[in-house]
Design a protein around this motif. Structure first.
Motif, PDB file in Angstrom:
ATOM      1  N   PRO A  21     -13.884  17.928   9.787  1.00  0.00           N
ATOM      2  CA  PRO A  21     -13.307  17.109  10.859  1.00  0.00           C
ATOM      3  C   PRO A  21     -13.717  17.504  12.276  1.00  0.00           C
ATOM      4  CG  PRO A  21     -11.662  18.590   9.961  1.00  0.00           C
ATOM      5  CD  PRO A  21     -12.879  18.739   9.100  1.00  0.00           C
ATOM      6  N   GLN A  22     -14.278  18.684  12.488  1.00  0.00           N
ATOM      7  CA  GLN A  22     -14.581  19.121  13.852  1.00  0.00           C
ATOM      8  C   GLN A  22     -15.838  18.473  14.435  1.00  0.00           C
ATOM      9  OE1 GLN A  22     -14.729  21.110  11.144  1.00  0.00           O
ATOM     10  NE2 GLN A  22     -16.290  22.675  11.340  1.00  0.00           N
ATOM     11  N   PHE A  23     -16.585  17.740  13.627  1.00  0.00           N
ATOM     12  CA  PHE A  23     -17.793  17.095  14.137  1.00  0.00           C
ATOM     13  C   PHE A  23     -17.477  15.718  14.690  1.00  0.00           C
ATOM     14  CE2 PHE A  23     -19.347  20.159  10.985  1.00  0.00           C
ATOM     15  CZ  PHE A  23     -20.202  20.887  11.799  1.00  0.00           C
ATOM     16  N   ALA A  24     -18.267  15.278  15.652  1.00  0.00           N
ATOM     17  CA  ALA A  24     -18.066  13.984  16.311  1.00  0.00           C
ATOM     18  C   ALA A  24     -18.704  12.880  15.462  1.00  0.00           C
ATOM     19  CB  ALA A  24     -18.675  14.011  17.711  1.00  0.00           C
ATOM     20  N   VAL A  25     -17.944  12.373  14.498  1.00  0.00           N
ATOM     21  CA  VAL A  25     -18.459  11.400  13.536  1.00  0.00           C
ATOM     22  C   VAL A  25     -17.808  10.046  13.748  1.00  0.00           C
ATOM     23  CG1 VAL A  25     -18.673  10.826  11.084  1.00  0.00           C
ATOM     24  CG2 VAL A  25     -18.904  13.199  11.833  1.00  0.00           C
ATOM     25  N   GLN A  26     -18.655   9.014  13.780  1.00  0.00           N
ATOM     26  CA  GLN A  26     -18.198   7.627  13.778  1.00  0.00           C
ATOM     27  C   GLN A  26     -18.551   7.045  12.419  1.00  0.00           C
ATOM     28  OE1 GLN A  26     -19.725   4.993  16.825  1.00  0.00           O
ATOM     29  NE2 GLN A  26     -20.398   6.772  17.994  1.00  0.00           N
ATOM     30  N   TYR A  27     -17.642   6.344  11.806  1.00  0.00           N
ATOM     31  CA  TYR A  27     -17.911   5.672  10.536  1.00  0.00           C
ATOM     32  C   TYR A  27     -18.157   4.203  10.844  1.00  0.00           C
ATOM     33  CZ  TYR A  27     -16.223   9.983   8.527  1.00  0.00           C
ATOM     34  OH  TYR A  27     -16.078  11.303   8.202  1.00  0.00           O
ATOM     35  N   GLN A  28     -19.354   3.724  10.483  1.00  0.00           N
ATOM     36  CA  GLN A  28     -19.754   2.368  10.843  1.00  0.00           C
ATOM     37  C   GLN A  28     -20.334   1.632   9.641  1.00  0.00           C
ATOM     38  OE1 GLN A  28     -19.016   1.089  13.657  1.00  0.00           O
ATOM     39  NE2 GLN A  28     -18.599   2.880  14.923  1.00  0.00           N
ATOM     40  N   THR A  29     -20.337   0.322   9.738  1.00  0.00           N
ATOM     41  CA  THR A  29     -20.908  -0.515   8.685  1.00  0.00           C
ATOM     42  C   THR A  29     -22.429  -0.438   8.727  1.00  0.00           C
ATOM     43  OG1 THR A  29     -21.049  -2.453  10.100  1.00  0.00           O
ATOM     44  CG2 THR A  29     -18.970  -2.139   8.857  1.00  0.00           C
ATOM     45  N   ALA A  30     -23.045  -0.848   7.632  1.00  0.00           N
ATOM     46  CA  ALA A  30     -24.511  -0.890   7.576  1.00  0.00           C
ATOM     47  C   ALA A  30     -25.052  -1.849   8.635  1.00  0.00           C
ATOM     48  CB  ALA A  30     -24.977  -1.300   6.182  1.00  0.00           C
ATOM     49  N   GLU A  31     -24.358  -2.939   8.867  1.00  0.00           N
ATOM     50  CA  GLU A  31     -24.782  -3.908   9.889  1.00  0.00           C
ATOM     51  C   GLU A  31     -24.766  -3.267  11.284  1.00  0.00           C
ATOM     52  OE1 GLU A  31     -26.230  -7.218  11.617  1.00  0.00           O
ATOM     53  OE2 GLU A  31     -26.051  -6.863   9.474  1.00  0.00           O
TER      54      GLU A  31
END
Length: 113
Positions: free
Chosen positions: A88-98
């Motif tokens: 969780p400490q990383f700057a992650v965005q979860y996005q769609t393939a589009e």
């Protein structure tokens, strides 16, 4: 002039050293003036996992992860990825393939590993 750069990592870090090398390159780009984002596809999400035992060049990766966390390097991961693998400490965005496809068309440079 600073460029908007995407480093796309799609290879499995348990099969090849290239994903760890790609993160090293991304770290170097961020240390400069470039706006760099790392896109992790498929099994490449394992680079941000707590369990790195099967990762090739694990020792090198462990040296870079604190800097990656401290610099808050932005990561984009597919929305359907196994989120339990990612710390969780990383700057992650979860996005769609589009969204990812559109993002990659908007950057100035793309490096694919």
């Amino acid at each position: 002039m600073a460029k908007k750069i995407a480093v796309v990592i799609r290879e499995d870090p348990r099969q090849t050293h290239r994903p760890v090398e790609a993160l090293r390159i991304a770290l170097g780009l961020v240390a400069g003036t470039h706006d760099t984002t790392v896109v992790l596809l498929n099994e490449a999400v394992r680079l941000l996992s707590e369990d790195l035992d099967d990762v090739i060049d694990m020792e090198i990766l462990e040296k870079y992860l604190p800097s990656i966390e401290q610099l808050e390097i932005p990561f984009i991961v597919q929305a359907d990825a196994d989120r339990s693998l990612i710390q969780p400490q990383f700057a992650v965005q979860y996005q769609t393939a589009e969204y990812i496809r559109h993002f990659l068309t908007d950057v100035d440079r793309t490096l694919v590993f």
